[in-house]
Design an enzyme around this catalytic site. Structure first.
Site, PDB file in Angstrom:
ATOM      1  CG  LEU A  33     -16.043 -21.921  23.753  1.00  0.00           C
ATOM      2  CD1 LEU A  33     -17.029 -23.135  23.484  1.00  0.00           C
ATOM      3  CD2 LEU A  33     -14.805 -21.985  24.767  1.00  0.00           C
ATOM      4  CG  HIS A  34     -11.025 -17.868  20.423  1.00  0.00           C
ATOM      5  ND1 HIS A  34     -11.833 -17.318  21.404  1.00  0.00           N
ATOM      6  CD2 HIS A  34      -9.765 -17.440  20.627  1.00  0.00           C
ATOM      7  CE1 HIS A  34     -10.982 -16.578  22.069  1.00  0.00           C
ATOM      8  NE2 HIS A  34      -9.602 -16.502  21.525  1.00  0.00           N
ATOM      9  CB  THR A  35      -8.954 -24.111  19.407  1.00  0.00           C
ATOM     10  OG1 THR A  35      -9.883 -24.525  19.871  1.00  0.00           O
ATOM     11  CG2 THR A  35      -7.772 -24.504  19.410  1.00  0.00           C
TER      12      THR A  35
END
Ligand SMILES: [Zn+2]
Length: 166
Positions: free
Chosen positions: A120-122
């Site tokens: 997960l990464h934004t």
């Protein structure tokens, strides 16, 4: 059909340059050298890193320490910190680069445009009037007018200045 073995020593450079095995975000997470890894800030469960292949200068990513690909697998503590760091990253980008706009988002799964789908990464991508639209630039490496080290320094300075407010 016979199998040909071709002696092509000039391909050695290409073979050596093949991507390292394993998850690139896990490797960055384990790094002991923040500057070398372009990490601008670390929390307890997440970190903020400058994208090496940015869409625009100052493109940051908020990344979970854990190798998980689904939002629902985040604990409340991890999720809260992830969003808190996303806010801090947005503030730092505004301070450092004064963009006219900002794209903030996650690409979950390959069809959604995820380059690294299991971690997960934004993304936070600063935008200016007249630059390319966000969607067509996905998957491309943009050439930046600001050097990556200069960008890193500008962001570190911005994070220091906003520390008291976030
Ligand atoms: Zn990972």
């Amino acid at each position: 059909m016979t199998t040909e073995i071709i002696w092509a020593p000039w391909r050695a450079g290409f073979i050596k340059a093949k991507p390292e095995k394993g998850c690139v975000l896990c490797r960055i997470s384990r790094s002991m050298d923040n500057r070398k890894s372009l990490i601008v800030k670390r929390g307890k469960c997440n970190f903020i890193v400058l994208n090496k292949f940015p869409y625009t200068s100052g493109h940051l990513m908020v990344v979970t320490n854990r190798h998980i690909g689904a939002l629902e697998k985040l604990s409340t503590i991890e999720a809260n910190e992830h969003f808190r760091l996303t806010r801090t990253a947005a503030a730092a980008i505004r301070k450092a680069f004064k963009p006219e706009g900002l794209n903030v988002g996650m690409n979950l799964g390959r069809p959604a445009g995820a380059g690294i789908k299991d971690h997960l990464h934004t993304h936070l991508v600063p935008r200016w009037a007249g630059d390319s639209n966000f969607m067509p630039v996905i998957g491309e490496t943009r050439i930046n007018s600001i050097d990556i080290e200069e960008t890193y320094e500008a962001l570190l300075e911005a994070f220091k200045r906003i520390r008291s407010k976030t």
